[in-house]
Design a protein around this motif. Structure first.
Motif, PDB file in Angstrom:
ATOM      1  N   VAL A  26       0.739  -1.287   0.252  1.00  0.00           N
ATOM      2  CA  VAL A  26       0.170  -0.150  -0.414  1.00  0.00           C
ATOM      3  C   VAL A  26       0.883   1.850  -0.164  1.00  0.00           C
ATOM      4  CG1 VAL A  26      -1.784   1.584   1.256  1.00  0.00           C
ATOM      5  CG2 VAL A  26      -1.532  -0.809   1.385  1.00  0.00           C
ATOM      6  N   PHE A  27       2.216   1.335   0.556  1.00  0.00           N
ATOM      7  CA  PHE A  27       3.255   2.232   1.188  1.00  0.00           C
ATOM      8  C   PHE A  27       3.962   2.227   0.357  1.00  0.00           C
ATOM      9  CE2 PHE A  27       0.694   2.939   4.582  1.00  0.00           C
ATOM     10  CZ  PHE A  27       0.163   1.977   5.182  1.00  0.00           C
ATOM     11  N   TRP A  28       4.297   1.815  -0.873  1.00  0.00           N
ATOM     12  CA  TRP A  28       5.743   1.923  -1.987  1.00  0.00           C
ATOM     13  C   TRP A  28       5.190   1.706  -3.403  1.00  0.00           C
ATOM     14  CZ3 TRP A  28       9.495   5.044  -1.842  1.00  0.00           C
ATOM     15  CH2 TRP A  28      10.105   4.469  -3.015  1.00  0.00           C
ATOM     16  N   GLY A  29       5.648   2.209  -4.225  1.00  0.00           N
ATOM     17  CA  GLY A  29       5.420   2.245  -5.796  1.00  0.00           C
ATOM     18  C   GLY A  29       6.847   2.669  -6.449  1.00  0.00           C
ATOM     19  N   MET A  30       7.622   1.075  -6.866  1.00  0.00           N
ATOM     20  CA  MET A  30       8.587   1.270  -7.998  1.00  0.00           C
ATOM     21  C   MET A  30       8.786   3.023  -8.268  1.00  0.00           C
ATOM     22  SD  MET A  30      10.820  -1.053  -7.617  1.00  0.00           S
ATOM     23  CE  MET A  30      11.771  -1.775  -8.254  1.00  0.00           C
ATOM     24  N   GLY A  31       9.449   3.261  -7.983  1.00  0.00           N
ATOM     25  CA  GLY A  31      10.334   5.138  -9.031  1.00  0.00           C
ATOM     26  C   GLY A  31      11.744   4.524  -9.511  1.00  0.00           C
ATOM     27  N   PHE A 454      -4.984   6.999   3.220  1.00  0.00           N
ATOM     28  CA  PHE A 454      -3.152   6.462   2.909  1.00  0.00           C
ATOM     29  C   PHE A 454      -2.577   6.263   1.910  1.00  0.00           C
ATOM     30  CE2 PHE A 454      -5.219   2.216   5.637  1.00  0.00           C
ATOM     31  CZ  PHE A 454      -4.668   2.894   6.624  1.00  0.00           C
ATOM     32  N   ASN A 455      -3.402   6.729   0.994  1.00  0.00           N
ATOM     33  CA  ASN A 455      -2.550   7.467  -0.451  1.00  0.00           C
ATOM     34  C   ASN A 455      -1.521   8.563   0.273  1.00  0.00           C
ATOM     35  OD1 ASN A 455      -3.333   5.110  -1.757  1.00  0.00           O
ATOM     36  ND2 ASN A 455      -5.391   6.209  -1.931  1.00  0.00           N
ATOM     37  N   THR A 456      -2.061   9.890   1.122  1.00  0.00           N
ATOM     38  CA  THR A 456      -1.819  10.518   1.455  1.00  0.00           C
ATOM     39  C   THR A 456      -0.543  10.515   2.313  1.00  0.00           C
ATOM     40  OG1 THR A 456      -3.751  12.165   1.560  1.00  0.00           O
ATOM     41  CG2 THR A 456      -1.748  12.528   2.935  1.00  0.00           C
ATOM     42  N   SER A 459       2.209   9.320   0.154  1.00  0.00           N
ATOM     43  CA  SER A 459       3.484  10.496  -0.075  1.00  0.00           C
ATOM     44  C   SER A 459       4.232  10.781   0.683  1.00  0.00           C
ATOM     45  CB  SER A 459       2.420  11.911  -1.043  1.00  0.00           C
ATOM     46  OG  SER A 459       1.598  10.595  -1.938  1.00  0.00           O
ATOM     47  N   TYR A 460       3.687  11.239   2.032  1.00  0.00           N
ATOM     48  CA  TYR A 460       4.282  11.782   2.976  1.00  0.00           C
ATOM     49  C   TYR A 460       5.556  10.189   3.512  1.00  0.00           C
ATOM     50  CZ  TYR A 460       5.297  11.093   8.830  1.00  0.00           C
ATOM     51  OH  TYR A 460       6.473  11.927   9.381  1.00  0.00           O
ATOM     52  N   ILE A 461       5.590   9.467   3.335  1.00  0.00           N
ATOM     53  CA  ILE A 461       6.312   8.476   3.976  1.00  0.00           C
ATOM     54  C   ILE A 461       7.692   8.462   2.353  1.00  0.00           C
ATOM     55  CG2 ILE A 461       7.384   5.854   3.873  1.00  0.00           C
ATOM     56  CD1 ILE A 461       4.684   4.802   4.711  1.00  0.00           C
ATOM     57  N   LYS A 462       6.823   9.116   1.557  1.00  0.00           N
ATOM     58  CA  LYS A 462       8.334   9.132   0.077  1.00  0.00           C
ATOM     59  C   LYS A 462       8.692   9.855   0.562  1.00  0.00           C
ATOM     60  CE  LYS A 462       5.998   6.154  -3.124  1.00  0.00           C
ATOM     61  NZ  LYS A 462       4.784   6.219  -4.167  1.00  0.00           N
ATOM     62  N   LYS A 463       8.635  10.620   1.251  1.00  0.00           N
ATOM     63  CA  LYS A 463       9.094  12.149   1.471  1.00  0.00           C
ATOM     64  C   LYS A 463      10.214  12.111   2.588  1.00  0.00           C
ATOM     65  CE  LYS A 463       6.495  15.338  -1.162  1.00  0.00           C
ATOM     66  NZ  LYS A 463       5.385  16.118  -1.056  1.00  0.00           N
ATOM     67  N   ARG A 464      10.120  11.240   3.546  1.00  0.00           N
ATOM     68  CA  ARG A 464       9.956  11.351   4.567  1.00  0.00           C
ATOM     69  C   ARG A 464      11.264  10.362   4.927  1.00  0.00           C
ATOM     70  NH1 ARG A 464       8.581  11.130  10.176  1.00  0.00           N
ATOM     71  NH2 ARG A 464       9.324   9.778  11.522  1.00  0.00           N
ATOM     72  N   TYR A 465      11.549   9.066   3.687  1.00  0.00           N
ATOM     73  CA  TYR A 465      12.613   9.140   4.260  1.00  0.00           C
ATOM     74  C   TYR A 465      13.949   8.784   3.172  1.00  0.00           C
ATOM     75  CZ  TYR A 465      10.712   6.390   7.829  1.00  0.00           C
ATOM     76  OH  TYR A 465      10.249   6.501   9.691  1.00  0.00           O
TER      77      TYR A 465
END
Length: 482
Positions: A26-31, A454-456, A459-465
Motif C-alpha cells: 500500500v505504501f510503496w511503488g517502484m520509482g 493511506f494514499n496521502t 506520499s508522506y513516507i516517500k518524502k520522509r525517507y
C-alpha cells in the motif's frame, strides 16, 4: 528434501505471513532512483544498508514452491521488501510495542487454537507441528503483524465520515433503477446459424489446438491414516514424509515405496493440462494446482512427492503423449460450436457498442431496434445492487456504473447473458441513522476515507525517507532467478 516453505505454503501460517508482507505494498511503488554501488547491497534506506542476500531470502520465503520468478515479479517483490522495511521504521518511530501478555492474549484469541470455544495448548502445538514451525518464529511474526495493524489503526483510526458520505455509500448500493431491457440472446437465436461445414472447417484450420499433451500417471494420496495409522498430522507423519522424499531423491519409484510403507496400490490416470481425460471430461479430485504440479514434474525424475492444497501425493509419470481429439468426438464439436457462436455474438455486440460510443444509439434507436428486430422490451425495477431476482450480480454491477437516460450493452464473461438496456430512472435513497444497518454503511464510508488517507500517507513516507535502489545489485538478483 521438502523445504519448510513447501510444508506450510498453503496453511493458515502462510496466510499470516502474506498478510505481513502484503500491507507494505500500500505504501510503496517502484520509482526511478539511483544505480550503481556495492553489488552486495540492494537498497539503502536512510543510510541503513539492506543486503542482496536478505532480499533474495525474502523472495524465496514468500514465493510459492513452483513459482517461476520473472523480472517484473522481482521488482514487485522489491516494492514489498522496501515497504516492509519502511513500516518497521514507522513502527519504531511511533514506538509501537506489543507486550508478552498482549501477545499471549492474541494467540489465545485465535479460533484455530480453540477447542470447545476455549484456548487449547494441544491445538496450538498441533498447529505448529503440522506447519513445521517453531513457536518463537510464529509468535515473532504474529507480533510483527499486530504491530503493523496497530500502525494502520494509528494512521487511519479515529475517522468519522459525514452523514453525506454515509448516505453516498448507502445510495451507491441501494438506489433503485427503472430500466428497459432487450434480451440480445433472442437476436442470436435468430441470426446465428452455424453449419456442420463451418464446424469442420474450423476444426481443420485449428487442428493443432485439438492436439493435447497427456501425462499418464500413477498417483497415491498420503494422509495420516494410510501412512501412520493415526487420524492426526503428527511428528511421525512428517518424519515419514521426509523419509519418502529422501527415498525419491535417491531414485526409487512407486514400486519400491508402496510395499515399504505398506501403502495401497496407486491409481492410474491420463490427463491434459486442463485436468481432462482423453475424452475431454474433467477428472474429479484433480485441482488446478495439482494438475499444474503434475505437469511440472521433470521427465528425467518421473517420481515426485507433491504437496498441493494441504494434501500430499506421490506421483509417478509413466508416459507423456500428444493425443489428437478427433472431429467425430461430440465434445470437440460442442466446443467448436461454442467458440463460433461466441465469435458471432461478439461481432453483433461490437457493432452496437460502437454506435453507442459514437452517440449514434439513443433512446429512439433503442426503440427502433426492438421494432426492426421484432423483439420485446421488458420494463424492470431493480431495488438494489444486490437484487439478483432477475439479473445476476455481474450484470447488475455494470448497470449501476452508468447514469440515468443512458443506453448500454451488458453481458457476463461467457456471453451467456447479453442485454441491451436503457436506464430510464435512477431513484436515490438515504438511510436513517437509527436503523440497524447504519453502522455498516458508516464503516463503508470510513474505509473509503481511510484508503484515501493511506494514499496521502504513502506520499508522506516517500518524502520522509531517503531510499536508494542499487540497480546493479537488482540486475544480479534478476539474473540469479533466471
Amino acid at each position: 528434501m521438502l523445504s519448510s516453505i513447501r510444508k506450510f505454503s498453503s496453511s493458515i501460517y502462510a496466510k499470516i505471513f502474506l498478510f505481513i508482507v502484503a500491507i507494505p505494498f500500500v505504501f510503496w511503488g517502484m520509482g526511478p532512483l539511483f544505480t550503481g554501488g556495492n553489488i552486495n547491497v540492494v537498497v539503502v534506506i536512510d543510510k541503513e544498508k539492506h543486503s542482496t542476500q536478505d532480499f533474495v531470502n525474502f523472495i524465496q520465503r514468500f514465493a510459492t514452491s513452483d513459482q517461476k520468478i520473472n523480472i517484473n515479479q522481482i521488482e514487485e517483490f522489491l516494492s514489498l521488501y522496501i515497504g516492509d522495511k519502511l513500516m518497521q521504521k514507522e513502527i519504531e518511530h511511533f514506538k509501537i510495542k506489543l507486550s508478552d501478555e498482549s501477545l499471549s492474549k492474541l494467540i489465545k484469541h485465535q479460533k484455530e487454537f480453540k477447542r470447545e470455544n476455549k484456548f487449547s495448548r494441544v491445538e496450538y502445538e498441533k498447529f505448529l507441528l503440522k506447519n513445521n514451525v517453531a513457536a518463537v518464529t510464529f509468535e515473532d511474526n504474529l507480533s510483527k503483524r499486530e504491530k503493523k495493524k496497530q500502525l494502520l489503526d494509528f494512521v487511519g483510526g479515529g475517522i468519522l465520515p459525514s452523514k453525506f458520505l454515509i448516505n453516498e455509500a448507502y445510495n451507491k448500493i441501494n438506489q433503485k433503477r427503472d430500466i428497459q431491457l432487450i434480451n440480445l440472446n433472442d437476436i442470436f437465436k435468430k441470426e446465428i446459424k452455424i453449419s456442420e461445414e463451418q464446424i469442420k472447417s474450423y476444426y481443420e484450420t485449428n487442428k493443432e489446438d485439438y492436439k493435447k499433451i497427456y501425462k499418464f500417471i500413477k498417483i497415491i494420496e498420503l494422509n495420516p491414516k494410510n501412512l501412520t495409522g493415526d487420524i492426526e498430522y503428527n511428528k511421525v507423519f512428517f518424519q515419514k514424509i521426509d523419509e519418502i522424499d529422501d527415498i525419491i531423491f535417491q531414485g526409487e519409484n512407486l514400486d519400491y515405496i508402496l510395499p515399504k510403507f505398506n501403502l495401497a496400490e496407486a491409481k492410474t490416470f491420463a490427463l491434459n493440462n486442463l485436468g481432462e481425460d482423453t475424452n475431454l471430461k474433467i477428472i474429479e479430485g484433480f485441482t488446478k494446482n495439482l494438475v499444474k504440479e503434475i505437469f511440472n514434474i521433470n521427465e528425467d525424475e518421473p517420481t515426485a512427492l507433491i504437496e498441493s492444497d494441504d494434501k500430499y501425493f506421490i506421483i509417478e509419470v509413466t508416459k507423456t503423449e500428444k493425443i489428437e481429439s478427433k472431429f467425430a468426438d461430440k465434445t470437440v464439436k460442442e466446443k467448436i460450436l461454442l467458440n463460433l457462436e461466441m465469435n458471432e455474438k461478439r461481432k453483433i455486440i461490437s457493432v452496437i457498442i460502437s454506435k453507442i460510443n459514437q452517440n449514434n444509439f439513443l433512446k429512439s434507436d433503442f426503440d427502433k431496434f426492438a421494432i426492426d428486430k421484432n423483439l420485446s422490451i421488458q420494463n424492470i425495477q431493480i431495488n438494489s445492487l444486490n437484487d439478483t431476482k432477475i439479473l445476476k450480480e455481474e450484470v447488475l454491477g455494470q448497470i449501476y456504473s452508468f447514469p440515468e437516460k443512458k443506453v448500454i450493452v451488458v453481458h457476463d464473461i461467457n456471453l451467456k447473458e447479453n442485454f441491451l438496456i436503457y436506464i430510464d430512472k435512477v431513484k436515490n435513497v438515504t438511510i436513517d441513522e437509527k436503523t440497524a444497518e447504519y453502522e455498516k454503511y458508516l464503516n463503508l464510508a470510513k474505509i473509503k476515507i481511510t484508503n484515501e488517507l493511506f494514499n496521502t500517507y504513502d506520499s508522506y513516507i516517500k518524502k520522509r525517507y531517503n531510499i536508494d535502489i542499487n540497480y546493479k545489485a537488482l540486475d544480479n538478483v534478476k539474473n540469479y532467478f533466471n
